[in-house]
Motif scaffolding. Sequence first.
Motif: not given
Ligand SMILES: [Mg+2]
Length: 95
Positions: A14, A17, A48, A51
């Motif tokens: 993550e 990302e 993101e 996330d």
């Molecule tokens: Mg993500």
Amino acid sequence: MTKQEHLLVCLSEECNEVIHAVSKTLRFGPDEIWPKMEQTNIERVRIELNDLMAVVTMLEGEGFNLTRTAGEMVAKQKKVEKYIEYAKTLGTLKD
Ligand SMILES: [Mg+2]
């Protein structure tokens, strides 16, 4: 691999990302929508980050203390502001 280790890999992914979305925002602007995507670049950054925080919450549920503290956040903000001013003196950052 333990569940904690698995979640740490997810955390790393993550982070990547987030980096990818921030890079696209810097390269193409916050309002650009990448082909085949539905969100703008800055919306992708927000998604993101969510996330990332979701995985942080899961890691906390597995026993890691990852508590955000106001004091540490304020200290970081002050440090960033200090280097913003330094970059201005170097001419690498403009108002
Ligand atoms: Mg993500």
